[in-house]
Design a protein around this motif. Structure first.
Motif, short mmCIF file in Angstrom:
data_model
loop_
_atom_site.label_atom_id
_atom_site.label_comp_id
_atom_site.label_asym_id
_atom_site.label_seq_id
_atom_site.Cartn_x
_atom_site.Cartn_y
_atom_site.Cartn_z
N ALA A 109 0.83 -1.20 0.00
CA ALA A 109 0.00 0.00 0.00
C ALA A 109 0.87 1.25 0.00
CB ALA A 109 -0.93 0.01 1.22
N VAL A 110 0.33 2.29 -0.61
CA VAL A 110 0.98 3.61 -0.63
C VAL A 110 -0.09 4.63 -0.26
CG1 VAL A 110 2.22 5.32 -1.99
CG2 VAL A 110 2.54 2.88 -2.47
N THR A 111 0.19 5.47 0.72
CA THR A 111 -0.75 6.52 1.09
C THR A 111 -0.13 7.89 0.83
OG1 THR A 111 -2.12 7.42 2.87
CG2 THR A 111 -0.04 6.44 3.53
N ALA A 112 -0.94 8.79 0.28
CA ALA A 112 -0.44 10.11 -0.09
C ALA A 112 -1.62 11.08 -0.16
CB ALA A 112 0.26 10.06 -1.46
N HIS A 113 -1.31 12.38 -0.15
CA HIS A 113 -2.36 13.39 -0.29
C HIS A 113 -2.77 13.47 -1.75
CE1 HIS A 113 -4.21 17.46 -0.23
NE2 HIS A 113 -4.58 17.06 0.96
N TYR A 114 -4.04 13.20 -1.99
CA TYR A 114 -4.53 13.17 -3.37
C TYR A 114 -6.04 13.39 -3.34
CZ TYR A 114 -5.15 11.47 -8.20
OH TYR A 114 -5.46 11.37 -9.55
N ASN A 115 -6.51 14.36 -4.10
CA ASN A 115 -7.94 14.61 -4.19
C ASN A 115 -8.24 15.38 -5.47
OD1 ASN A 115 -7.42 17.42 -3.59
ND2 ASN A 115 -7.32 16.89 -1.42
N VAL A 116 -9.47 15.85 -5.61
CA VAL A 116 -9.87 16.54 -6.84
C VAL A 116 -8.98 17.73 -7.14
CG1 VAL A 116 -11.71 17.94 -7.85
CG2 VAL A 116 -12.27 15.77 -6.77
N ALA A 164 -0.40 -2.60 -5.91
CA ALA A 164 -0.52 -2.11 -4.53
C ALA A 164 -1.77 -1.25 -4.40
CB ALA A 164 0.72 -1.29 -4.15
N VAL A 165 -2.26 -1.09 -3.18
CA VAL A 165 -3.40 -0.23 -2.92
C VAL A 165 -2.90 1.20 -2.76
CG1 VAL A 165 -5.28 0.26 -1.33
CG2 VAL A 165 -4.69 -2.10 -1.84
N PHE A 166 -3.61 2.15 -3.37
CA PHE A 166 -3.28 3.57 -3.23
C PHE A 166 -4.32 4.20 -2.32
CE2 PHE A 166 -3.41 8.06 -4.48
CZ PHE A 166 -2.06 8.38 -4.41
N VAL A 167 -3.86 4.78 -1.21
CA VAL A 167 -4.74 5.23 -0.14
C VAL A 167 -4.65 6.76 0.00
CG1 VAL A 167 -5.35 4.93 2.30
CG2 VAL A 167 -4.32 3.03 1.03
N PRO A 168 -5.55 7.50 -0.64
CA PRO A 168 -5.51 8.97 -0.51
C PRO A 168 -5.97 9.42 0.88
CG PRO A 168 -6.78 8.26 -2.44
CD PRO A 168 -6.60 7.08 -1.57
N TRP A 169 -5.18 10.31 1.50
CA TRP A 169 -5.65 10.92 2.72
C TRP A 169 -6.16 12.33 2.41
CZ3 TRP A 169 -2.55 15.13 4.19
CH2 TRP A 169 -1.21 15.11 3.79
N GLN A 170 -7.07 12.81 3.25
CA GLN A 170 -7.85 14.02 2.98
C GLN A 170 -8.47 13.94 1.58
OE1 GLN A 170 -5.57 17.62 3.73
NE2 GLN A 170 -5.68 17.34 5.93
N PRO A 171 -9.16 12.84 1.27
CA PRO A 171 -9.65 12.64 -0.09
C PRO A 171 -10.81 13.53 -0.48
CG PRO A 171 -10.47 10.91 1.33
CD PRO A 171 -9.48 11.70 2.15
N VAL A 172 -11.54 14.08 0.49
CA VAL A 172 -12.66 14.95 0.14
C VAL A 172 -12.33 16.42 0.36
CG1 VAL A 172 -14.37 13.17 0.58
CG2 VAL A 172 -13.73 14.71 2.42
N SER A 173 -11.09 16.71 0.73
CA SER A 173 -10.67 18.10 0.87
C SER A 173 -10.60 18.74 -0.51
CB SER A 173 -9.31 18.17 1.55
OG SER A 173 -8.80 19.48 1.54
N LEU A 174 -11.03 19.97 -0.60
CA LEU A 174 -10.93 20.70 -1.87
C LEU A 174 -9.79 21.70 -1.79
CD1 LEU A 174 -14.69 21.28 -2.74
CD2 LEU A 174 -13.18 19.39 -3.38
#
Length: 280
Positions: free
Chosen positions: A167-174, A191-201
């Motif tokens: 798994a890899v987690t990173a800041h990613y969103n719209v 691998a699974v990609f795990v966005p944190w703050q995914p609904v932040s604009l």
């Protein structure tokens, strides 16, 4: 590694500045139990959340854990107070070994299901040495799967040459898509990609009412209205369409928001809507 498409980020269940205990412990315990009852099967935490208090709260709420529930935690950061300036990255072999074993103890498990190196920017050990330490811990049965957090594409590739990365987690969103190469590499590697703050604009540290995020929200609102959904649900649905490897971990202290986030899995955006969001 298999899991439903939306998990839960538990970082908010800490004190102000992510320092100390969550102020309403009983409410935190109740929420965690409701999160699992709602269908979440991945809960994301870290030893630095609190520090330590978040892992202990999860144990109190959910141990013994249901077989289908994966608890992911991280090691490699330390903090001495609630301010951002008090956070530092450490990667020394003995420190990481201690961190993983103490996380396992706090969570009440013999083996951690998914353990992330929390940062690729420690200066007291090379990145390769840090990944090698996690590989040792996996071979010893302390952790089952290895993840990477806050790393570069080059570091991901270097780690993959040492051990399997699940798994890899990173800041990613719209709005913030600068980690697209990491998403592509994770997808290619399985691998699974795990966005944190995914609904932040917004991007980290940027207010959501500045020109860029405000323009994105205005663009998403008519799509949400057509879908009978919220802007957050549209943002999550767009993320889920980016790759089958994407597993967002939105964080909240509201059960209503947890259910709203999970319901985003049922939002089916049209090709035109997806293209319009991607083109923002």
């Amino acid at each position: 590694m298999t899991s439903p498409r939306i998990g839960y980020g538990a970082m908010r269940l800490t004190g102000p500045g992510h320092w100390g205990d969550y102020p309403d412990r009983e409410a935190g315990i109740k929420l965690l139990r409701q999160v699992v009852d709602a269908g979440v099967t991945l809960i994301d935490t870290a030893d630095v959340y609190g520090p330590h208090t978040n892992e202990l709260l999860i144990r109190e709420a959910l141990h013994p854990y249901p077989e289908h529930l994966l608890i992911a935690t991280k090691g490699g950061f330390v903090r001495s107070g609630p301010e951002i300036s008090t956070i530092a990255a450490l990667g020394h072999r003995q420190y990481l070994r201690q961190s993983a074993k103490l996380s396992a103890r706090r969570l009440g498990v013999e083996r951690i299901g998914l353990y992330y190196l929390h940062s690729g920017y420690a200066r007291d050990a090379s990145f390769e040495e840090q990944v090698g330490t996690l590989a040792e811990l996996r071979s010893e049965g302390v952790i089952e799967q290895i993840g990477l957090s806050n790393v570069t594409l080059e570091q991901l590739r270097a780690a993959q040459a040492i051990v399997e990365i699940s798994a890899v987690t990173a800041h990613y969103n719209v709005v913030d898509r600068h980690e697209q190469p990491l998403l592509d590499a994770a997808t290619e590697a399985g691998a699974v990609f795990v966005p944190w703050q995914p609904v932040s604009l917004s991007t980290p540290g940027e207010p959501t009412d500045t020109a860029g995020p405000a323009a994105v929200r205005r663009a998403l609102e008519p799509i949400a209205a057509r879908q009978g959904a919220t802007v957050s649900q549209v943002a999550l649905a767009w993320l889920l369409d980016r790759s089958a490897a994407v597993l967002p971990i939105p964080g909240t202290t509201s059960l209503a928001h947890v259910r709203e986030n999970l319901a985003a899995q049922d939002v089916v955006l049209s090709r035109e809507e997806l293209a319009a969001i991607t083109g923002l």
